[in-house]
Structures are given as C-alpha cells and as structure tokens.
Write a protein that holds these residues in place. Structure first.
Motif, mmCIF file in Angstrom:
data_model
loop_
_atom_site.group_PDB
_atom_site.id
_atom_site.type_symbol
_atom_site.label_atom_id
_atom_site.label_comp_id
_atom_site.label_asym_id
_atom_site.label_seq_id
_atom_site.Cartn_x
_atom_site.Cartn_y
_atom_site.Cartn_z
ATOM 1 N N GLU A 1 0.252 1.964 8.065
ATOM 2 C CA GLU A 1 -0.892 2.771 8.197
ATOM 3 C C GLU A 1 -1.949 2.764 6.934
ATOM 4 O O GLU A 1 -1.358 2.598 5.958
ATOM 5 N N SER A 2 -3.197 2.615 7.214
ATOM 6 C CA SER A 2 -4.197 2.574 6.430
ATOM 7 C C SER A 2 -4.557 1.188 5.827
ATOM 8 O O SER A 2 -5.563 0.962 4.951
ATOM 9 N N MET A 3 -3.659 0.041 6.102
ATOM 10 C CA MET A 3 -4.019 -1.232 5.866
ATOM 11 C C MET A 3 -4.890 -1.732 6.521
ATOM 12 O O MET A 3 -5.250 -1.678 7.867
ATOM 13 N N SER A 4 -5.782 -2.764 6.326
ATOM 14 C CA SER A 4 -6.711 -3.711 6.926
ATOM 15 C C SER A 4 -5.713 -4.739 7.471
ATOM 16 O O SER A 4 -4.766 -5.279 6.968
ATOM 17 N N PHE A 5 -6.129 -5.075 8.436
ATOM 18 C CA PHE A 5 -5.430 -6.376 9.335
ATOM 19 C C PHE A 5 -5.443 -7.461 8.398
ATOM 20 O O PHE A 5 -4.396 -8.430 8.346
ATOM 21 N N ASP A 6 -6.438 -7.636 7.690
ATOM 22 C CA ASP A 6 -6.463 -8.993 6.778
ATOM 23 C C ASP A 6 -5.499 -8.812 5.755
ATOM 24 O O ASP A 6 -5.122 -9.954 5.108
ATOM 25 N N ASP A 7 -4.880 -7.742 5.311
ATOM 26 C CA ASP A 7 -3.891 -7.566 4.223
ATOM 27 C C ASP A 7 -2.439 -7.605 5.012
ATOM 28 O O ASP A 7 -1.446 -7.595 4.153
ATOM 29 N N ILE A 8 -2.227 -7.838 6.234
ATOM 30 C CA ILE A 8 -0.817 -7.914 6.711
ATOM 31 C C ILE A 8 -0.839 -9.183 7.231
ATOM 32 O O ILE A 8 -1.484 -9.530 8.164
ATOM 33 N N GLU A 9 0.343 -9.852 6.783
ATOM 34 C CA GLU A 9 0.439 -11.378 6.920
ATOM 35 C C GLU A 9 0.426 -11.853 8.399
ATOM 36 O O GLU A 9 -0.398 -12.598 8.932
#
Length: 198
Positions: free
Chosen positions: A87-95
């Motif tokens: 939660e609250s993370m950018s898609f770009d930062d999730i592998e």
C-alpha cells in the motif's frame, strides 16, 4: 400481526443480502456456481471448489489514445508467505508490477489459465469488444463492471485446471488503479487467499 412482521423481516433480510453483495469501488466479488463472496478486506481467506470461478470489479475502459490506461493487475502465486504490504507504493517500485513485467496473454473467452508467478502480473484491461483481456458485463453509475474468469493456472507453460491443481492453495494479489496515479491506494488492493476444497 405476526405475518406482517415475518413479511417485513424477510423483505429486510432479502434487501440486506442483495445490497451486501453489491460491487463497489472498495471491494471485488468472487463468484462460483451462483454464489458470491464479497472481498472487502485487504487480506481475506476464502474456500472454493476446484472449478472455474470469476472475479468481478469496477473500472473504466482502457483508452491509449487519451492516455487513460485503466487496467487491473493481478499476481497469482502459491507462496504462502506472500503478504499484502505494498500500500502507498508506486507500481514502478514493485518488482512484479514494474513496466515490462505484464504477461502478454491472449484472451480466450472460453478458457483462461493465467501464469502462476511472482515475476510478473496479469494485465487486465478492456478497450473494446475486439481488444480486451476481461469481459465487460454491465455498468454501475460512471463505472463499468468487468469479469475475469479463471479456469486454472499455467505452470511452466502447462495449463493446469483447478481440478488438477495439486498445491491446494492459491494467492491472488489484485489491484485496480482507479485514479490512474500509478500508486496502490488503500481501497485499490486485495490479497485473496484461496483454499480449494478436496
């Protein structure tokens, strides 16, 4: 008087059951054999038969000409240690959600076997009747209602129907970026932990 109270009570129960199963922007629905399970928790355990089921959710049409990339993203895994912590993370930062990790699966309305993998995700969109990976089944206010049917999973390029899925459990991390901010907001994600009945 008792008959009147009974009629009112039954009507109220019917209304509550009907409206409790309505789809909203804060939940998704899992359907199988005419039964509906409302997924309204961030992490929720359910039990299903080892047979086709569907996930229904609200979103809007995908329109690349207007840069409106409305799509759901789903990760399917058998990893029991998978947790809902993005939660609250950018898609770009999730592998497994980063650009280029979406599985390019063709849409077959009759049979759907998404990849079982934490290395990428299912990219689920509806642009038109001829360009879609999910079904459009209705409307609710300004939203469309979409349905994703799942008949099993693909493991090492083999299509495994649920009746032959020997692992017994499945974890689906399902995200709908409803406001297109490229971030997983509080009401946009659900981890469904599925146990299949023997």
């Amino acid at each position: 008087m008792n008959k009147l109270l009974l009629t009112v009570g039954l009507s109220l129960c019917s209304w509550v059951l009907t409206h409790a199963q309505e789809i909203t922007t804060n939940n998704i629905l899992v359907k199988q054999d005419g039964k509906t399970i409302v997924i309204d928790q961030k992490t929720q355990d359910i039990t299903l038969k080892p047979a086709r089921f569907s996930i229904e959710f609200l979103n809007k049409p995908y329109d690349d000409k207007k840069n409106l990339f409305y799509a759901a993203k789903a990760v399917l895994t058998d990893n029991s240690q998978f947790v809902n912590e993005y939660e609250s993370m950018s898609f770009d930062d999730i592998e497994f959600f980063s650009p280029g990790t979406g599985f390019a699966a063709s849409f077959d309305q009759n049979k759907v076997f998404p990849n079982l993998s934490e290395e990428g995700h299912q990219y689920l969109y509806y642009a038109s009747n001829s360009d879609h990976r999910i079904n459009k089944i209705g409307k609710k206010n300004e939203w469309d209602i979409y349905q994703w049917n799942l008949d099993g999973v693909t493991i090492d390029e083999d299509e495994i129907p649920w009746s032959q899925y020997r692992i017994g459990e499945l974890y689906i991390y399902f995200v709908v970026d409803q406001n297109l901010n490229n971030t997983i907001d509080p009401n946009e994600h659900h981890l469904i932990r599925i146990t299949f009945k023997k």
